[in-house]
Each structure stands twice: as structure tokens, then as C-alpha cells.
Design an enzyme around this catalytic site. Structure first.
Site, PDB file in Angstrom:
ATOM      1  N   GLU A   1      52.586  79.711  27.963  1.00 29.51           N
ATOM      2  CA  GLU A   1      52.525  79.444  26.518  1.00 29.51           C
ATOM      3  C   GLU A   1      53.600  78.410  26.246  1.00 29.51           C
ATOM      4  OE1 GLU A   1      50.361  80.630  24.511  1.00 29.51           O
ATOM      5  OE2 GLU A   1      49.584  82.406  25.525  1.00 29.51           O
TER       6      GLU A   1
ATOM      7  N   LYS B   1      63.396  88.120  32.381  1.00 28.97           N
ATOM      8  CA  LYS B   1      64.519  87.181  32.320  1.00 28.97           C
ATOM      9  C   LYS B   1      64.460  86.510  30.947  1.00 28.97           C
ATOM     10  CE  LYS B   1      66.022  83.406  32.604  1.00 28.97           C
ATOM     11  NZ  LYS B   1      66.723  82.794  31.463  1.00 28.97           N
TER      12      LYS B   1
ATOM     13  N   GLY C   1      57.761  78.900  26.971  1.00 27.77           N
ATOM     14  CA  GLY C   1      58.893  77.979  26.885  1.00 27.77           C
ATOM     15  C   GLY C   1      58.405  76.546  26.838  1.00 27.77           C
ATOM     16  N   SER C   2      59.230  75.649  27.337  1.00 27.52           N
ATOM     17  CA  SER C   2      58.933  74.222  27.204  1.00 27.52           C
ATOM     18  C   SER C   2      57.875  73.766  28.213  1.00 27.52           C
ATOM     19  CB  SER C   2      60.213  73.423  27.430  1.00 27.52           C
ATOM     20  OG  SER C   2      60.671  73.641  28.753  1.00 27.52           O
ATOM     21  N   ASN C   3      57.227  72.655  27.893  1.00 27.10           N
ATOM     22  CA  ASN C   3      56.223  72.079  28.804  1.00 27.10           C
ATOM     23  C   ASN C   3      56.846  71.661  30.116  1.00 27.10           C
ATOM     24  OD1 ASN C   3      54.862  71.999  26.228  1.00 27.10           O
ATOM     25  ND2 ASN C   3      53.289  70.911  27.385  1.00 27.10           N
TER      26      ASN C   3
ATOM     27  N   GLU D   1      57.088  66.678  21.171  1.00 29.94           N
ATOM     28  CA  GLU D   1      57.637  67.854  20.492  1.00 29.94           C
ATOM     29  C   GLU D   1      59.140  67.644  20.281  1.00 29.94           C
ATOM     30  OE1 GLU D   1      58.137  71.697  22.531  1.00 29.94           O
ATOM     31  OE2 GLU D   1      57.169  72.646  20.818  1.00 29.94           O
TER      32      GLU D   1
ATOM     33  N   VAL E   1      59.444  72.877  31.804  1.00 22.30           N
ATOM     34  CA  VAL E   1      59.666  73.989  32.738  1.00 22.30           C
ATOM     35  C   VAL E   1      58.329  74.650  33.093  1.00 22.30           C
ATOM     36  CG1 VAL E   1      60.819  76.210  33.042  1.00 22.30           C
ATOM     37  CG2 VAL E   1      62.003  74.357  31.858  1.00 22.30           C
TER      38      VAL E   1
ATOM     39  N   CYS F   1      57.076  77.266  17.920  1.00 22.49           N
ATOM     40  CA  CYS F   1      56.075  76.509  18.689  1.00 22.49           C
ATOM     41  C   CYS F   1      54.919  76.111  17.778  1.00 22.49           C
ATOM     42  CB  CYS F   1      55.590  77.323  19.873  1.00 22.49           C
ATOM     43  SG  CYS F   1      55.124  78.991  19.425  1.00 22.49           S
TER      44      CYS F   1
HETATM   45  P1  NAD Z   1      62.827  76.430  28.102  1.00 21.06           P
HETATM   46  O1  NAD Z   1      61.611  76.039  28.866  1.00 21.06           O
HETATM   47  O2  NAD Z   1      64.028  75.594  28.220  1.00 21.06           O
HETATM   48  O3  NAD Z   1      63.281  77.905  28.542  1.00 21.06           O
HETATM   49  C1  NAD Z   1      62.406  78.997  28.494  1.00 21.06           C
HETATM   50  C2  NAD Z   1      62.840  80.034  29.508  1.00 21.06           C
HETATM   51  O4  NAD Z   1      62.661  79.494  30.823  1.00 21.06           O
HETATM   52  C3  NAD Z   1      64.298  80.432  29.430  1.00 21.06           C
HETATM   53  O5  NAD Z   1      64.421  81.823  29.676  1.00 21.06           O
HETATM   54  C4  NAD Z   1      64.936  79.634  30.560  1.00 21.06           C
HETATM   55  O6  NAD Z   1      66.108  80.214  31.072  1.00 21.06           O
HETATM   56  C5  NAD Z   1      63.829  79.671  31.595  1.00 21.06           C
HETATM   57  N1  NAD Z   1      63.887  78.596  32.603  1.00 21.06           N
HETATM   58  C6  NAD Z   1      64.412  77.351  32.475  1.00 21.06           C
HETATM   59  N2  NAD Z   1      64.256  76.664  33.630  1.00 21.06           N
HETATM   60  C7  NAD Z   1      63.612  77.480  34.503  1.00 21.06           C
HETATM   61  C8  NAD Z   1      63.142  77.328  35.838  1.00 21.06           C
HETATM   62  N3  NAD Z   1      63.317  76.192  36.525  1.00 21.06           N
HETATM   63  N4  NAD Z   1      62.504  78.365  36.417  1.00 21.06           N
HETATM   64  C9  NAD Z   1      62.304  79.512  35.737  1.00 21.06           C
HETATM   65  N5  NAD Z   1      62.720  79.718  34.460  1.00 21.06           N
HETATM   66  C10 NAD Z   1      63.368  78.709  33.850  1.00 21.06           C
HETATM   67  O7  NAD Z   1      62.361  76.599  26.587  1.00 21.06           O
HETATM   68  P2  NAD Z   1      63.242  77.013  25.324  1.00 21.06           P
HETATM   69  O8  NAD Z   1      64.067  75.868  24.922  1.00 21.06           O
HETATM   70  O9  NAD Z   1      63.930  78.328  25.573  1.00 21.06           O
HETATM   71  O10 NAD Z   1      62.099  77.291  24.237  1.00 21.06           O
HETATM   72  C11 NAD Z   1      61.561  76.305  23.439  1.00 21.06           C
HETATM   73  C12 NAD Z   1      60.176  75.935  23.913  1.00 21.06           C
HETATM   74  O11 NAD Z   1      59.346  77.096  23.949  1.00 21.06           O
HETATM   75  C13 NAD Z   1      59.462  74.977  22.975  1.00 21.06           C
HETATM   76  O12 NAD Z   1      58.803  73.986  23.728  1.00 21.06           O
HETATM   77  C14 NAD Z   1      58.460  75.856  22.249  1.00 21.06           C
HETATM   78  O13 NAD Z   1      57.335  75.171  21.750  1.00 21.06           O
HETATM   79  C15 NAD Z   1      58.097  76.824  23.330  1.00 21.06           C
HETATM   80  N6  NAD Z   1      57.530  78.057  22.779  1.00 21.06           N
HETATM   81  C16 NAD Z   1      56.195  78.283  22.944  1.00 21.06           C
HETATM   82  C17 NAD Z   1      55.606  79.421  22.410  1.00 21.06           C
HETATM   83  C18 NAD Z   1      54.145  79.682  22.602  1.00 21.06           C
HETATM   84  O14 NAD Z   1      53.739  80.836  22.505  1.00 21.06           O
HETATM   85  N7  NAD Z   1      53.326  78.685  22.879  1.00 21.06           N
HETATM   86  C19 NAD Z   1      56.398  80.348  21.704  1.00 21.06           C
HETATM   87  C20 NAD Z   1      57.750  80.086  21.555  1.00 21.06           C
HETATM   88  C21 NAD Z   1      58.313  78.932  22.100  1.00 21.06           C
END
Ligand code: NAD
Length: 494
Positions: free
Chosen positions: A244, A169, A222-224, A379, A226, A278
Site C-alpha cells: 500500500e 516493525k 509506506g513510500s513507493n 507525491e 521502499v 496517502c
Molecule cells: P517509508 O517507506 O519511509 O517507511 C515505511 C516503513 O518502512 C517504516 O517502518 C520504515 O522503517 C520501513 N522501511 C524503510 N526502509 C526499509 C527497507 N529497506 N526495508 C524494510 N523496511 C523499510 O514511508 P513513511 O515515510 O513512513 O510513510 C509515508 C508514505 O507512506 C507515503 O508515501 C504515504 O503515501 C504512504 N502511505 C500509504 C498508505 C496506503 O495505504 N496506501 C497509508 C499510509 C501511508
């Protein structure tokens, strides 16, 4: 369209959503708006494909990864351009994003002829003791938009070479790139059902993937916010979860540093990808002898960066991903001023000429930020940089370690002893000496400490195999008699 069981199919609801260029507002494409029904079909297809795929010899699975890496390399220019158009980062960085998938594909293809297990002596005679890696089954991958090709490749290639089948996804801001990536994997020869793509929003599509009982692992970047929700839910459901998450990465500049080199590293790490990595640098921690000089240099360079469409060679910094992102960065500019930080550059939307069509924000620099300010702790994920004055080297390291993230850090110093002290004392997943906080390579683990994750490492290096496999210890007794471990062993040494 979703890709399920080797076929491109619309969402069951027939719903769609659109993806736009964040620099211009141009429509890039339309994707299926999926829900739990689509996820269930994709998981069923992956479950059906699993038996055959897990029994396909790993070197044969790896051949397909090899083909995929070759295809991505061949189409690098084309995918890179699409990446700039859909996600916004400047073209050289977009090409780097694509190159990382080539690197990961090649690296994991090599793993097909390794997948090292363990072979150890047994404590009993005529007995063989070993451990092998088993795939988990159907794995669920959820990815962000900021590295729309590289981050998925960190998950897809290891998952596949280890013998898992998967449902992916991708982020709702970059579905067209996900579709293009899957087309390449299809062309590379992946059998139907082994990889399934379900596009759509976090809720309901991502959530349904987490909830599905046949999904054995959720690999989430993704984000902390979620990530935490997913971790709690996976704990309740008894599933493995690899997280991550975000960062609040710092570059520490010591009194003896090469200031030109440090300034280059800071500008690249803070404003590359418009600060949306990130591993982006969002804090610069300076010791007393260089604080004011560094602040002046950074503000000067930041205010000269040229904003624009990432396809133009004249652009240094592209747009942010969407309206919510640009609004959030601006909110933090207000928060910083309210907290008493000194604004040295930027601090506002960039709306001159063509920039008004996209989500642009001026590279922003705050000085006199103190370690407890929200600017220094949270962040922001955009072009916003905070300079923090430390009293000493130890103080700088303490400040670095004081945030609830531990992804990437960097130290600029010409003193080898100080460099090694930093290597010993900085609590982080990734550390650079005399280089900025961005730019990892696939042959080493990627991930962070504290709030940045849950201890797993993806992105490369042998530890990624731990995420996507289960250990199976196997004992083969060829003595032809009953031998009891821990019991019959004493007699052997008499
Ligand atoms: P996000 O958490 O908003 O979304 C990430 C993914 O999760 C998307 O595909 C989204 O549709 C999905 N999602 C959202 N809500 C969900 C739920 N309730 N259940 C399941 N899936 C859900 O993050 P973003 O805005 O897309 O990305 C930015 C964040 O990602 C930043 O915090 C960044 O630091 C982090 N990031 C971390 C790394 C790493 O390797 N540590 C790499 C890249 C980005």
C-alpha cells in the site's frame, strides 16, 4: 523495549533511539534499536506460537480482538492525546485514527464467525467440494508513521483472526504508540509469541524482516521507493507481498458543482493531517467555468488556517513529522516556482513564536500548474496543493488518470450523469462523489491502482482476507468407489 514471546526485552545490541514531539521537540520516549538478531528471535517466537494459534477456533481468536477493541475504545482519549504528541496531527484527527482501530477490531472480530469459504456442487455423485482459508504462518508487518494506530490495526487484526502469528516493525518516528498498542493487545489476552513487536529503523530491522526465510508474507504500507525495493526482494525470495504505497490524489470540480461544499472538501482533504495522508488531495482539477473562483476561494481559506500544537483547540493544522519532511515540502515550493506555477498562498516555513520549535510549513497553494509539472506528478506528502485548469470534463478525467498513482479521487458535481461518467472512467482504488479524497471506512476495501500498490486491498472489506489467507480446496468422495473427474462424468448424463 521489544515485545518478543510475551516478554518486554531490550534490543540484543542494547541500542536505543528517541522519539520526539514534532510540534515542540519534547522527548516522548525511547525505543529499542533492533537489528537482524532481534528480528530472528521474534520470528522464532512467532513460528513456535503458530501451531497452537492456528488451531484455536477462529471465534475464540476473535474474542481477543473484541477485547482489544473494547480496551482501545476505553482508552481512546489517552491514546489519542499520545498520538497527537508523538505524530503531530490535531487531536480530533488523532481520535479518529484511534477510532479506526476500534472499528477494524470490531469488524475483524465479526469475521471470526464468518471467514467464508466456498461450498460448491461436485460434478460427481456422492462427492463434496469445498474450499477453506488457511493462515499463511508467520507474517511480517511494516508500517508508516502517518496513521500510527489505524494502519497497523488494518494489518494486525485480519492477520490474527485468520490464524497467522506476526512480527510487526512500526515506523521509527512513532515507536511509543506502537508499544502502547501492543500493551493493549497483550492485556486483551493474546498468548505469548502470537504478536511480536520489533522497533527500529527500516534498515536493518525492516530489511531483516523481509529477508527472514520463515516470514511467509510481507505486508507493507509506506513510500513507493521502499515498496519497490521490497517487491523486488520478495519476488526473488518467492514470498507473497502486499503493498500500500503513495498517492497523488485529485479533487475534480466541475462547472455545476456546489462551490462552498467543494471548497470545504478541498481544504479538509489537502491540509488535514498537514497533507500527510496517502489519500490527501494534492491536486485540484477545475473546469473552465469555475477555475478562477475556486483558486481564489482555496487560497483565501488556506492562508487563514491556524498552525500550532495539535493539542490546542485553536489549531487547524499541526506540524509535519520531521525535519526531512518539512525540507522536502519547501524544496517542492522552489520546484513549483521554477516550473512557472503561480504561488497563491504559503510557500515557506512557518517559524513565528512557538512554531519555531516544531516542523511547521505554511499551507501552500499553487495555481496554473500544468499536468506534466513535477508539482502535479510527484507525491510531496505535505501541505502543498496544485490547481490545474482542465479544458473539459473529459480532459479533467484524463489529467486525473495521468499520474503514476491511483489511490483516491473525488468529483464535485450536481449532475448525476456526470457523476456516473466519472465513476465509470476515473482509474482509482477509491472514489468520492461530492466529498473530499479522505475518510475511508473499514467495511470497504482500501488501496490503489497503478503505482499505489500491487493489486491487494487492505484496510477493510472482505478482500483483506485474501492477503492474510491461502485457499485450500478440499474434495471428499463418499461414494466408496473410484470416481474420475472429467472422465466418468459423461456416463452420468446418458
Ligand atoms: P517509508 O517507506 O519511509 O517507511 C515505511 C516503513 O518502512 C517504516 O517502518 C520504515 O522503517 C520501513 N522501511 C524503510 N526502509 C526499509 C527497507 N529497506 N526495508 C524494510 N523496511 C523499510 O514511508 P513513511 O515515510 O513512513 O510513510 C509515508 C508514505 O507512506 C507515503 O508515501 C504515504 O503515501 C504512504 N502511505 C500509504 C498508505 C496506503 O495505504 N496506501 C497509508 C499510509 C501511508
Amino acid at each position: 523495549m521489544n515485545y518478543i514471546d510475551g516478554k518486554w526485552t531490550p534490543a540484543q545490541s542494547a541500542g536505543t533511539f528517541e522519539s520526539f514531539n514534532p510540534a515542540t521537540g519534547e522527548l516522548i520516549g525511547v525505543a529499542a534499536e533492533s537489528d537482524a538478531r532481534d528480528v530472528a528471535r521474534a520470528v522464532d517466537a512467532a513460528a513456535r506460537a503458530f501451531e497452537k494459534w492456528r488451531k484455536t477456533p477462529a471465534p475464540r481468536r476473535a474474542d481477543i480482538l473484541h477485547n482489544a477493541a473494547d480496551l482501545i475504545r476505553e482508552r481512546k482519549a489517552q491514546i489519542g492525546e499520545l498520538l497527537t504528541r508523538e505524530m503531530g496531527k490535531v487531536l480530533p484527527e488523532a481520535l479518529g485514527d484511534v477510532q479506526e482501530a476500534v472499528d477494524m477490531g470490531m469488524y475483524m472480530a465479526g469475521e471470526g464467525r464468518r471467514l467464508n469459504g466456498l461450498l460448491v456442487p461436485s460434478e460427481l455423485p456422492s462427492k463434496w467440494a469445498m474450499a477453506v482459508r488457511d493462515p499463511l504462518g508467520v507474517v511480517g508487518l511494516i508500517t508508516p508513521w502517518n496513521f500510527p494506530i489505524a494502519v497497523p490495526s488494518w494489518k494486525i487484526f485480519p492477520a490474527l483472526v485468520c490464524g497467522n502469528t506476526l512480527v510487526w516493525k512500526p515506523a521509527e518516528d512513532t515507536p511509543v504508540l506502537a508499544i502502547e498498542f501492543v500493551k493493549l493487545l497483550e492485556e486483551a489476552g493474546l498468548p505469548p509469541g502470537v504478536l511480536n513487536l520489533v522497533t527500529g529503523y527500516g534498515v536493518p530491522a525492516g530489511e531483516a524482516l523481509v529477508e527472514h526465510p520463515a516470514v511467509k508474507l510481507v505486508s507493507f504500507t509506506g513510500s513507493n521507493e521502499v515498496g519497490k525495493l521490497i517487491a523486488v526482494r520478495c519476488a526473488q525470495l518467492g514470498k507473497r507481498v502486499s503493498l500500500e504505497l503513495g498517492g497523488k490524489n485529485a479533487i475534480i470540480v466541475l462547472d455545476d458543482a456546489d462551490l462552498d461544499l467543494a471548497t470545504d472538501g478541498i481544504i479538509w482533504s489537502a491540509f488535514g493531517t498537514s497533507g500527510q495522508r496517502c489519500t490527501a488531495t494534492s491536486r485540484v482539477i477545475v473546469t473552465p467555468g469555475v477555475g478562477s473562483r475556486m483558486a481564489e476561494r482555496i487560497a483565501d481559506r488556506a492562508s487563514k488556517l491556524r498552525l500550532g500544537n495539535g493539542l490546542l483547540a485553536t489549531t487547524d493544522v499541526g506540524p509535519l513529522i520531521n525535519k526531512a519532511a518539512v525540507t522536502k515540502v519547501h524544496e517542492y515550493s522552489g520546484i513549483g516556482q521554477g516550473e512557472g506555477a503561480a504561488l497563491l498562498a504559503g510557500g515557506d516555513y512557518a517559524t513565528e513564536g512557538d512554531l519555531a520549535r516544531g516542523f511547521f510549513y505554511k499551507p501552500t497553494v499553487f495555481d496554473r500548474v500544468t499536468p506534466n509539472m513535477r508539482l502535479a506528478q510527484e507525491e510531496i506528502f505535505g501541505p502543498s496543493l496544485s490547481i490545474i485548469r482542465a479544458a473539459s470534463v473529459d480532459d479533467a478525467i484524463r489529467i486525473n488518470n495521468s499520474v503514476n498513482f491511483g489511490l483516491s479521487a473525488s468529483v464535485y458535481t450536481e449532475n448525476v450523469n456526470k457523476a456516473f461518467e466519472a465513476m465509470r472512467d476515473i482509474a482509482t482504488g477509491i472514489l468520492y462523489i461530492n466529498a473530499g479524497t479522505i475518510g475511508s471506512e473499514v467495511q470497504l476495501p482500501f488501496g490503489g491502482t497503478r503505482g499505489t500498490g500491487n493489486g491487494h486491498r487492505e484496510g477493510g472489506g472482505p478482500p483483506v482476507l485474501e492477503v492474510f489467507t491461502e485457499w485450500k480446496s478440499i474434495y471428499v468422495d463418499y461414494s466408496g468407489r473410484l470416481q474420475r473427474a472429467q472422465i466418468d462424468t459423461d456416463e452420468l448424463v446418458k
